[in-house]
Each structure stands twice: as C-alpha cells, then as structure tokens.
Design a protein around this motif. Structure first.
Motif, PDB file in Angstrom:
ATOM      1  N   ILE A 260     -14.987   9.832  55.719  1.00  0.00           N
ATOM      2  CA  ILE A 260     -14.146  11.010  55.243  1.00  0.00           C
ATOM      3  C   ILE A 260     -12.829  10.278  54.516  1.00  0.00           C
ATOM      4  CG2 ILE A 260     -12.984  12.888  55.726  1.00  0.00           C
ATOM      5  CD1 ILE A 260     -14.920  13.536  58.071  1.00  0.00           C
ATOM      6  N   ILE A 261     -12.505  10.623  53.558  1.00  0.00           N
ATOM      7  CA  ILE A 261     -11.000  10.063  53.111  1.00  0.00           C
ATOM      8  C   ILE A 261     -10.354  11.279  52.455  1.00  0.00           C
ATOM      9  CG2 ILE A 261     -10.178   8.711  50.963  1.00  0.00           C
ATOM     10  CD1 ILE A 261     -11.016   6.872  53.053  1.00  0.00           C
ATOM     11  N   ILE A 262      -9.058  11.059  52.843  1.00  0.00           N
ATOM     12  CA  ILE A 262      -7.984  11.915  52.481  1.00  0.00           C
ATOM     13  C   ILE A 262      -7.251  11.033  51.546  1.00  0.00           C
ATOM     14  CG2 ILE A 262      -5.993  13.482  52.826  1.00  0.00           C
ATOM     15  CD1 ILE A 262      -7.675  13.685  55.770  1.00  0.00           C
ATOM     16  N   CYS A 263      -6.796  11.654  50.179  1.00  0.00           N
ATOM     17  CA  CYS A 263      -5.944  10.816  49.227  1.00  0.00           C
ATOM     18  C   CYS A 263      -4.680  11.613  49.420  1.00  0.00           C
ATOM     19  CB  CYS A 263      -6.826  10.619  47.867  1.00  0.00           C
ATOM     20  SG  CYS A 263      -8.154   9.756  47.960  1.00  0.00           S
ATOM     21  N   LEU A 264      -3.637  10.885  49.298  1.00  0.00           N
ATOM     22  CA  LEU A 264      -2.117  11.302  49.054  1.00  0.00           C
ATOM     23  C   LEU A 264      -1.553  10.854  47.980  1.00  0.00           C
ATOM     24  CD1 LEU A 264      -1.253  11.388  52.956  1.00  0.00           C
ATOM     25  CD2 LEU A 264      -2.318  13.280  51.668  1.00  0.00           C
ATOM     26  N   GLY A 265      -0.539  11.445  47.627  1.00  0.00           N
ATOM     27  CA  GLY A 265       0.670  10.621  46.683  1.00  0.00           C
ATOM     28  C   GLY A 265      -0.043  10.568  45.392  1.00  0.00           C
ATOM     29  N   PHE A 266      -0.710  11.311  44.956  1.00  0.00           N
ATOM     30  CA  PHE A 266      -1.152  11.334  43.382  1.00  0.00           C
ATOM     31  C   PHE A 266      -0.610  12.478  42.622  1.00  0.00           C
ATOM     32  CE2 PHE A 266      -4.786   8.993  45.554  1.00  0.00           C
ATOM     33  CZ  PHE A 266      -4.908   8.060  44.608  1.00  0.00           C
ATOM     34  N   ASP A 267       0.698  12.065  42.105  1.00  0.00           N
ATOM     35  CA  ASP A 267       1.602  13.311  41.522  1.00  0.00           C
ATOM     36  C   ASP A 267       1.963  12.828  40.068  1.00  0.00           C
ATOM     37  OD1 ASP A 267       1.675  14.387  43.999  1.00  0.00           O
ATOM     38  OD2 ASP A 267       3.312  12.899  44.555  1.00  0.00           O
ATOM     39  N   ASP A 268       1.711  11.375  39.828  1.00  0.00           N
ATOM     40  CA  ASP A 268       2.159  10.767  38.407  1.00  0.00           C
ATOM     41  C   ASP A 268       1.266  11.054  37.185  1.00  0.00           C
ATOM     42  OD1 ASP A 268       3.049   9.517  36.275  1.00  0.00           O
ATOM     43  OD2 ASP A 268       3.438   7.555  37.527  1.00  0.00           O
ATOM     44  N   PRO A 269       1.481  11.542  36.505  1.00  0.00           N
ATOM     45  CA  PRO A 269       0.469  12.056  35.267  1.00  0.00           C
ATOM     46  C   PRO A 269       0.105  10.817  34.631  1.00  0.00           C
ATOM     47  CG  PRO A 269       2.334  13.629  34.878  1.00  0.00           C
ATOM     48  CD  PRO A 269       2.637  12.565  35.933  1.00  0.00           C
ATOM     49  N   ASP A 270       0.757   9.795  34.616  1.00  0.00           N
ATOM     50  CA  ASP A 270       0.459   8.356  34.233  1.00  0.00           C
ATOM     51  C   ASP A 270      -0.913   7.659  34.570  1.00  0.00           C
ATOM     52  OD1 ASP A 270       2.408   8.541  32.105  1.00  0.00           O
ATOM     53  OD2 ASP A 270       3.866   7.168  33.297  1.00  0.00           O
ATOM     54  N   MET A 271      -1.060   8.268  35.809  1.00  0.00           N
ATOM     55  CA  MET A 271      -2.505   7.655  36.423  1.00  0.00           C
ATOM     56  C   MET A 271      -3.640   8.054  35.638  1.00  0.00           C
ATOM     57  SD  MET A 271      -1.445   8.426  40.464  1.00  0.00           S
ATOM     58  CE  MET A 271      -0.152   7.449  41.346  1.00  0.00           C
ATOM     59  N   PHE A 272      -3.500   9.106  34.857  1.00  0.00           N
ATOM     60  CA  PHE A 272      -4.799   9.607  34.193  1.00  0.00           C
ATOM     61  C   PHE A 272      -5.006   8.614  33.153  1.00  0.00           C
ATOM     62  CE2 PHE A 272      -3.607  13.892  35.702  1.00  0.00           C
ATOM     63  CZ  PHE A 272      -4.680  14.051  36.594  1.00  0.00           C
ATOM     64  N   GLU A 273      -4.090   7.905  32.607  1.00  0.00           N
ATOM     65  CA  GLU A 273      -4.238   6.817  31.743  1.00  0.00           C
ATOM     66  C   GLU A 273      -4.424   5.405  32.053  1.00  0.00           C
ATOM     67  OE1 GLU A 273      -3.672   7.309  28.483  1.00  0.00           O
ATOM     68  OE2 GLU A 273      -3.274   9.417  28.686  1.00  0.00           O
ATOM     69  N   ASP A 274      -4.065   5.274  33.364  1.00  0.00           N
ATOM     70  CA  ASP A 274      -4.543   4.071  34.152  1.00  0.00           C
ATOM     71  C   ASP A 274      -5.040   4.303  35.524  1.00  0.00           C
ATOM     72  OD1 ASP A 274      -4.915   1.438  35.371  1.00  0.00           O
ATOM     73  OD2 ASP A 274      -2.540   1.127  35.449  1.00  0.00           O
ATOM     74  N   PRO A 275      -6.041   4.913  35.702  1.00  0.00           N
ATOM     75  CA  PRO A 275      -6.596   5.642  36.767  1.00  0.00           C
ATOM     76  C   PRO A 275      -7.070   4.544  38.160  1.00  0.00           C
ATOM     77  CG  PRO A 275      -8.555   5.652  35.306  1.00  0.00           C
ATOM     78  CD  PRO A 275      -7.066   4.852  34.539  1.00  0.00           C
ATOM     79  N   VAL A 276      -6.520   3.522  38.152  1.00  0.00           N
ATOM     80  CA  VAL A 276      -7.143   2.533  39.065  1.00  0.00           C
ATOM     81  C   VAL A 276      -6.996   2.756  40.236  1.00  0.00           C
ATOM     82  CG1 VAL A 276      -4.919   1.193  38.923  1.00  0.00           C
ATOM     83  CG2 VAL A 276      -7.025  -0.104  39.674  1.00  0.00           C
ATOM     84  N   ASP A 277      -5.588   3.334  40.812  1.00  0.00           N
ATOM     85  CA  ASP A 277      -5.419   3.748  42.149  1.00  0.00           C
ATOM     86  C   ASP A 277      -6.217   4.800  42.327  1.00  0.00           C
ATOM     87  OD1 ASP A 277      -3.335   2.375  43.841  1.00  0.00           O
ATOM     88  OD2 ASP A 277      -2.186   2.653  41.991  1.00  0.00           O
ATOM     89  N   LEU A 278      -6.603   6.128  41.615  1.00  0.00           N
ATOM     90  CA  LEU A 278      -7.115   7.228  41.771  1.00  0.00           C
ATOM     91  C   LEU A 278      -8.854   6.562  42.239  1.00  0.00           C
ATOM     92  CD1 LEU A 278      -7.566  10.041  41.867  1.00  0.00           C
ATOM     93  CD2 LEU A 278      -7.888  10.257  39.688  1.00  0.00           C
ATOM     94  N   TYR A 279      -9.263   5.635  41.259  1.00  0.00           N
ATOM     95  CA  TYR A 279     -10.576   5.186  41.309  1.00  0.00           C
ATOM     96  C   TYR A 279     -10.817   4.445  42.562  1.00  0.00           C
ATOM     97  CZ  TYR A 279     -14.649   1.944  40.301  1.00  0.00           C
ATOM     98  OH  TYR A 279     -15.907   1.211  40.285  1.00  0.00           O
TER      99      TYR A 279
END
Length: 302
Positions: A260-279
């Motif tokens: 089980i993984i819980i992801c935190l800290g995803f607030d910056d819209p620029d992450m959609f342009e460079d989704p490496v951390d999200l991926y």
C-alpha cells in the motif's frame, strides 16, 4: 554479451537483474551490481549475499579497486551519461566496449528524478560504444501493480507500464483532496486509522512524496501514528521494520515497493508537465494507492 533491458515501472527489471546476477555468480563469474541510489544499493545487498556479487551505488565505485567479470546496471536511466560510462568501464573486464554487461532501464518517466540523462549517451550505449553489437529486450508485462493502479498511472502520466492483467484485481486508487497542511495531517491520520481497521499492517504501508516536500510526522495528532513512522534511508531499508511505516522521497523509493502506497505533497500544477515524481511515487504500490493532493491537483486526477 551486452544486453539492454527496457521496461516501465513494475515490469520486473530489478527482479530479473537479481536472477541474472545469481546465475552469473553460479558460473563462477564475479559480478558488479550497480544502481544510482545508495538506499536501493543497501537494500539489494541484503538480497544477494553471494561472495562473487558486489552491490554498489555508482557514487561509491571509487572504492572498488578490481574489475568484475560481469556488470549489471539497474535504474540505468540515471547513469546514461559519459562520466558514468567512464566510471563503469573501469570497473568491468573489457570495459563497456567489449565486456559482459546487462543494462536495465526505464526511460518512460523516471528520467530526471535523480542522476543525469544524456540522450546522446543512450544512443552511444545502443550502438555498442564503439565495440560489439548490443542486444535489446523489452519487458511488457507489469508484475507489480493491479490493473486498477496501472490504468490510473497511465491516465495521470501518459506512461505505459505494461499489461497488469496477471497481477490480480484490487480497489480503485483513491484521490483525497486536502486544503492545508493541517488538513493533510488530519486526513492522513484518518486514512491510516481506516487501513489499520481493515487489517493492514504498518510494514505494508509506504508514504512517498516529491523531493523538496518536507514531511513532519509531528503534525499527526495521534502519537501511535507518529511512533510508527520511520524515514527511509540506507540503514532502515535493511531492517525488517515490523510495525513501522517507511516514508521517503520518490527518488529514495525508486526500485522499492510496498503493498500500500500513500502519496503526499502533490500540489504543484507543473508536475503535470513533468510527471516524473508522480510516476515514480504512484507505481510503488502493489494493490493499494492513495494520493493526498491539493484540491486543484486532485481535481485533475479525479
């Protein structure tokens, strides 16, 4: 003699690399197993105790004074640059040009989160670095994530992490909007309580966040949750950690997983342009995935 193995997150690259290393050692060949992350290197060293296998992070290769018969590189997208090539060549009999090596990589969306990526270096590697021909293999079957997680990651990041039809069915990933730091702490506590009530054990849970995000466990009101949280580092990754929830950055979690993984800290819209951390973060979970994000960010995921 020289093989490049490519595949998305969860396609079994690290598992195959470990099996290859053990087979090479069984044939009495010395093996150098290299990754970028010291945390991943520490973890892999616990899985391969053969005297002929040495596991190192690439930054630690200065301490290696003998050349190995075989080189295995995992998370190789982080070492696709000429400086890394030079360092690795010195540690392999015959160098990268004529030596025996296996290079595992994911150029999907993991490029840029750590290490240094040079597209010209990738083409040089594929050409054989002036030496013999290179054989390429692609892994297409996702063996880590449920179909629900694989589909969600593909939708959120545009990445193809392979077919997950053989890994079983799980629940849909849940996106939880948060409005503030205090709201994040409260919703995280609620989620942990819910998971424990469902029967999850602390060691089944990992908390992942982008580099630069400051996670403070003291913001959690419930002491029993605070004491169960343990930072991911080269020491803790080698422990059994029964009763502990590991937390760390997406860079430190690369190559690792939790049920089980819980992801935190995803607030910056620029992450959609460079989704490496999200991926990287969202592909660590086997069957449970929860994303606590700002209301704006969450609205683009739901």
């Amino acid at each position: 003699e020289r093989i490049i193995i490519s595949g998305g997150a969860g396609t079994g690259k690290t598992y195959v690399a470990i099996r290859m290393a053990l087979r090479e050692a069984a044939q009495d060949r010395s093996v150098l197993f290299v990754v970028f992350s010291p945390v991943l290197a520490a973890y892999l060293a616990t899985l391969m105790s053969d005297r002929l296998i040495n596991v190192h992070s690439v930054c630690d290769l200065k301490n290696v004074d003998t050349a190995a018969d075989v080189l295995l590189v995992d998370e190789g997208q982080d070492m696709l640059n000429l400086d890394a090539f030079e360092t690795l060549s010195k540690s392999l009999v015959g160098g990268l040009e004529t030596g025996r090596w296996r290079w595992f990589m994911d150029t999907n969306n993991q490029v840029g989160i750590s290490g240094e990526f040079d597209s010209e270096a990738l083409e040089l590697l594929r050409s054989g670095i002036g030496g013999e021909n290179v054989f390429e293999v692609e892994l297409n079957q996702n063996v880590r994530n449920t179909e629900e997680i694989a589909q969600a990651v593909a939708s959120w990041t545009g990445a193809d992490i392979g077919s997950a039809s053989g890994t079983g069915i799980g629940r849909e990933p849940r996106v939880i909007p948060v409005s503030s730091a205090s709201d994040l702490a409260g919703r995280l506590s609620e989620l942990l309580k819910e998971l424990f009530e469902e029967g999850a054990k602390p060691e089944h849970i990992g908390i992942v966040y982008p580099s630069g995000f400051e996670f403070d466990r003291n913001t959690l009101a419930d002491r029993k949750f605070r004491t169960r949280l343990c930072p991911l580092d080269v020491v803790t990754v080698q422990a059994s950690l029964r009763g502990k929830i590991l937390h760390g950055t997406s860079a430190d979690f690369k190559g690792l997983e939790r049920p089980i993984i819980i992801c935190l800290g995803f607030d910056d819209p620029d992450m959609f342009e460079d989704p490496v951390d999200l991926y990287v973060s969202t592909t660590r979970g086997n069957y449970g995935l929860y994303v606590l994000a700002s209301e704006y960010f969450a609205s683009h995921l739901i």
